[in-house]
Write a protein that holds these residues in place. Structure first.
Motif, PDB file in Angstrom:
ATOM      1  N   PHE A  72       0.829  -1.203   0.000  1.00 28.23           N
ATOM      2  CA  PHE A  72       0.000   0.000   0.000  1.00 28.23           C
ATOM      3  C   PHE A  72       0.865   1.255   0.000  1.00 28.23           C
ATOM      4  CE2 PHE A  72      -3.172  -2.708   2.584  1.00 28.23           C
ATOM      5  CZ  PHE A  72      -3.646  -3.303   1.421  1.00 28.23           C
ATOM      6  N   LEU A  73       1.951   1.221   0.794  1.00 30.12           N
ATOM      7  CA  LEU A  73       2.859   2.367   0.872  1.00 30.12           C
ATOM      8  C   LEU A  73       3.514   2.638  -0.481  1.00 30.12           C
ATOM      9  CD1 LEU A  73       4.248   4.464   2.712  1.00 30.12           C
ATOM     10  CD2 LEU A  73       5.991   2.743   3.203  1.00 30.12           C
ATOM     11  N   LEU A  74       3.968   1.600  -1.144  1.00 33.61           N
ATOM     12  CA  LEU A  74       4.582   1.772  -2.464  1.00 33.61           C
ATOM     13  C   LEU A  74       3.570   2.310  -3.477  1.00 33.61           C
ATOM     14  CD1 LEU A  74       6.846  -1.405  -2.847  1.00 33.61           C
ATOM     15  CD2 LEU A  74       7.533   0.934  -2.300  1.00 33.61           C
ATOM     16  N   ASN A  75       2.334   1.828  -3.401  1.00 34.47           N
ATOM     17  CA  ASN A  75       1.289   2.330  -4.299  1.00 34.47           C
ATOM     18  C   ASN A  75       1.047   3.816  -4.077  1.00 34.47           C
ATOM     19  OD1 ASN A  75       0.953  -0.219  -5.399  1.00 34.47           O
ATOM     20  ND2 ASN A  75      -0.754  -0.750  -4.054  1.00 34.47           N
ATOM     21  N   SER A  76       1.004   4.232  -2.809  1.00 37.66           N
ATOM     22  CA  SER A  76       0.800   5.646  -2.514  1.00 37.66           C
ATOM     23  C   SER A  76       1.965   6.492  -3.011  1.00 37.66           C
ATOM     24  CB  SER A  76       0.612   5.852  -1.002  1.00 37.66           C
ATOM     25  OG  SER A  76      -0.626   5.344  -0.574  1.00 37.66           O
ATOM     26  N   LEU A  77       3.184   5.991  -2.839  1.00 39.39           N
ATOM     27  CA  LEU A  77       4.358   6.710  -3.341  1.00 39.39           C
ATOM     28  C   LEU A  77       4.301   6.851  -4.855  1.00 39.39           C
ATOM     29  CD1 LEU A  77       7.197   5.106  -1.173  1.00 39.39           C
ATOM     30  CD2 LEU A  77       6.413   7.480  -1.083  1.00 39.39           C
ATOM     31  N   VAL A 207      -0.096  16.195  -0.630  1.00 39.67           N
ATOM     32  CA  VAL A 207      -1.021  16.013   0.501  1.00 39.67           C
ATOM     33  C   VAL A 207      -2.344  15.443   0.022  1.00 39.67           C
ATOM     34  CG1 VAL A 207      -2.361  17.238   2.248  1.00 39.67           C
ATOM     35  CG2 VAL A 207       0.057  17.759   1.957  1.00 39.67           C
ATOM     36  N   PHE A 208      -2.852  15.973  -1.097  1.00 33.61           N
ATOM     37  CA  PHE A 208      -4.121  15.459  -1.617  1.00 33.61           C
ATOM     38  C   PHE A 208      -3.989  14.011  -2.075  1.00 33.61           C
ATOM     39  CE2 PHE A 208      -6.951  14.542  -5.171  1.00 33.61           C
ATOM     40  CZ  PHE A 208      -8.185  14.841  -4.629  1.00 33.61           C
ATOM     41  N   ALA A 209      -2.982  13.741  -2.901  1.00 34.41           N
ATOM     42  CA  ALA A 209      -2.826  12.395  -3.452  1.00 34.41           C
ATOM     43  C   ALA A 209      -2.504  11.371  -2.369  1.00 34.41           C
ATOM     44  CB  ALA A 209      -1.743  12.394  -4.529  1.00 34.41           C
ATOM     45  N   TRP A 210      -1.734  11.770  -1.371  1.00 34.49           N
ATOM     46  CA  TRP A 210      -1.329  10.837  -0.318  1.00 34.49           C
ATOM     47  C   TRP A 210      -2.485  10.507   0.618  1.00 34.49           C
ATOM     48  CZ3 TRP A 210       3.224   8.240   0.240  1.00 34.49           C
ATOM     49  CH2 TRP A 210       3.453   7.610   1.461  1.00 34.49           C
ATOM     50  N   LEU A 220     -10.259   2.088  -7.230  1.00 32.29           N
ATOM     51  CA  LEU A 220      -9.403   0.923  -7.009  1.00 32.29           C
ATOM     52  C   LEU A 220     -10.172  -0.136  -6.231  1.00 32.29           C
ATOM     53  CD1 LEU A 220      -6.100   2.742  -5.944  1.00 32.29           C
ATOM     54  CD2 LEU A 220      -6.799   2.033  -8.238  1.00 32.29           C
ATOM     55  N   SER A 221     -10.134  -1.357  -6.730  1.00 33.15           N
ATOM     56  CA  SER A 221     -10.874  -2.436  -6.069  1.00 33.15           C
ATOM     57  C   SER A 221      -9.988  -3.610  -5.666  1.00 33.15           C
ATOM     58  CB  SER A 221     -11.997  -2.953  -6.990  1.00 33.15           C
ATOM     59  OG  SER A 221     -11.459  -3.390  -8.236  1.00 33.15           O
ATOM     60  N   SER A 222      -8.896  -3.847  -6.375  1.00 37.76           N
ATOM     61  CA  SER A 222      -8.066  -5.009  -6.066  1.00 37.76           C
ATOM     62  C   SER A 222      -7.076  -4.685  -4.954  1.00 37.76           C
ATOM     63  CB  SER A 222      -7.303  -5.475  -7.309  1.00 37.76           C
ATOM     64  OG  SER A 222      -6.322  -4.531  -7.677  1.00 37.76           O
ATOM     65  N   GLU A 223      -6.665  -5.723  -4.232  1.00 38.88           N
ATOM     66  CA  GLU A 223      -5.722  -5.573  -3.130  1.00 38.88           C
ATOM     67  C   GLU A 223      -4.369  -5.061  -3.618  1.00 38.88           C
ATOM     68  OE1 GLU A 223      -5.273  -6.122   1.109  1.00 38.88           O
ATOM     69  OE2 GLU A 223      -7.015  -6.402  -0.195  1.00 38.88           O
ATOM     70  N   GLU A 224      -3.984  -5.411  -4.843  1.00 39.69           N
ATOM     71  CA  GLU A 224      -2.662  -5.061  -5.345  1.00 39.69           C
ATOM     72  C   GLU A 224      -2.527  -3.585  -5.691  1.00 39.69           C
ATOM     73  OE1 GLU A 224      -4.541  -7.505  -6.509  1.00 39.69           O
ATOM     74  OE2 GLU A 224      -3.483  -9.217  -5.595  1.00 39.69           O
ATOM     75  N   THR A 225      -3.616  -2.898  -5.990  1.00 33.79           N
ATOM     76  CA  THR A 225      -3.538  -1.514  -6.426  1.00 33.79           C
ATOM     77  C   THR A 225      -3.930  -0.516  -5.344  1.00 33.79           C
ATOM     78  OG1 THR A 225      -5.813  -1.616  -7.277  1.00 33.79           O
ATOM     79  CG2 THR A 225      -4.029  -2.135  -8.820  1.00 33.79           C
ATOM     80  N   LEU A 228      -2.498   3.595   0.582  1.00 35.28           N
ATOM     81  CA  LEU A 228      -2.397   3.485   2.032  1.00 35.28           C
ATOM     82  C   LEU A 228      -3.674   3.870   2.768  1.00 35.28           C
ATOM     83  CD1 LEU A 228      -0.322   2.469   3.996  1.00 35.28           C
ATOM     84  CD2 LEU A 228       0.631   4.775   4.151  1.00 35.28           C
ATOM     85  N   PRO A 229      -4.383   4.951   2.398  1.00 35.59           N
ATOM     86  CA  PRO A 229      -5.626   5.260   3.107  1.00 35.59           C
ATOM     87  C   PRO A 229      -6.653   4.130   3.057  1.00 35.59           C
ATOM     88  CG  PRO A 229      -4.918   7.161   1.862  1.00 35.59           C
ATOM     89  CD  PRO A 229      -4.018   6.031   1.453  1.00 35.59           C
ATOM     90  N   ILE A 230      -6.720   3.414   1.934  1.00 30.63           N
ATOM     91  CA  ILE A 230      -7.636   2.272   1.857  1.00 30.63           C
ATOM     92  C   ILE A 230      -7.133   1.148   2.747  1.00 30.63           C
ATOM     93  CG2 ILE A 230      -8.831   0.691   0.304  1.00 30.63           C
ATOM     94  CD1 ILE A 230      -8.215   2.559  -1.985  1.00 30.63           C
TER      95      ILE A 230
END
Length: 279
Positions: A72-77, A207-210, A220-225, A228-230
């Motif tokens: 999740f952290l990598l996706n947010s980055l 700030v908005f995107a993070w 986004l629905s799949s676990e892989e995508t 972090l907020p989800i």
């Protein structure tokens, strides 16, 4: 004279005290969350609560990383970085055009930018989802980056256009007299001097995107995508709150932003125009 000196000292002390109160009020919830995330579960629910953990444990952090927090952290980055690149790349050029050129409809464009900024994001979710679904980008990071960029581009253009207008145009004229083209003057003169403005606009986007949850959970629905907020939402539970993992995930989400602000905050107070003239 003595009275005035004492009065000035008193004002400085009051301002310092007020600053300390504001800082403590702002940072105390983060400090409390960090300390609580380091407590064993039995100590989190005890009453009365203690500020500092009697026993420090990282079990909650282990739990969230086993549950996929690193992904999740990598996706947010990835999403945040992609959004910043697009917004600053397009916004810098668009803002420069608005700041330096006169053309028919310029005022209408500026008004339209303000109008778009005032539209609540939640009201755009249904048409946004429909459009992204039509082009096949639902549940993809590219789709989310494009949506975030569309939402944040107006504020980036507005910030940078105002910043460019504060720069002496004589600097660009001097560069073009030395043989630079307009784009070269923008790249080699204006953008370096606009670093504080670019950083400020970029931080708005980050700030908005993070932190965004509503748009991300819609697209986004799949676990892989998932971002972090989800992922933090996953620890809320249906029948109770997993306070340890929830606070640990919140700290993982909060601390990177704090680090970015601490590193870049000095640019906010930079006297960019004065420094360029003196140099």
């Amino acid at each position: 004279m003595i009275f005035e000196s004492h009065s000035g000292l008193l004002r400085r002390l009051l301002r310092g005290l007020l600053s300390v109160i504001i800082v403590v009020a702002a940072l105390f919830p983060i400090f409390w969350g960090l300390m609580t995330s380091l407590k064993p579960t039995r100590d989190i629910v005890q009453f009365p609560p203690s500020l500092l953990p009697a026993t420090v444990t990282f079990e909650h952090y282990v739990t969230i990383f086993k549950a996929g927090a690193f992904g999740f952290l990598l996706n947010s980055l990835l999403v945040s970085a992609g959004t910043v690149v697009i917004c600053l790349g397009i916004g810098a050029l668009a803002a420069y055009g608005l700041a330096r050129f006169e053309f028919p409809g310029k005022r209408a464009v500026m008004v339209a930018i303000i109008a778009v900024m005032s539209i609540p994001v939640a009201s755009l979710l249904i048409p946004t989802y429909t459009l992204i679904a039509e082009i096949g980008l639902v549940n993809t990071h590219i789709g989310l980056i494009l949506v975030y960029s569309a939402y944040q581009l107006p504020i980036v253009i507005w910030i940078l256009a105002a910043y460019y207008q504060s720069l002496p145009i004589e600097l660009e004229w001097s560069a073009m007299m030395d043989g630079y083209s307009r784009l070269q003057a923008l790249w080699k003169v204006v953008l370096p001097l606009s670093r504080p403005g670019l950083i400020a606009a970029g931080l708005f986007v980050v700030v908005f995107a993070w932190n965004d949850f509503v748009v991300a959970v819609t697209l986004l629905s799949s676990e892989e995508t998932r971002t972090l907020p989800i992922g933090i939402y996953n620890f809320l539970g249906f029948y109770g709150r997993e306070w340890g993992p929830l606070l640990a995930a919140s700290m993982v989400s909060t601390i990177p932003l704090l680090v970015v602000f601490v590193i870049l905050q000095r640019y906010f107070m930079a006297g960019m125009t004065n420094g360029s003239v003196k140099g």
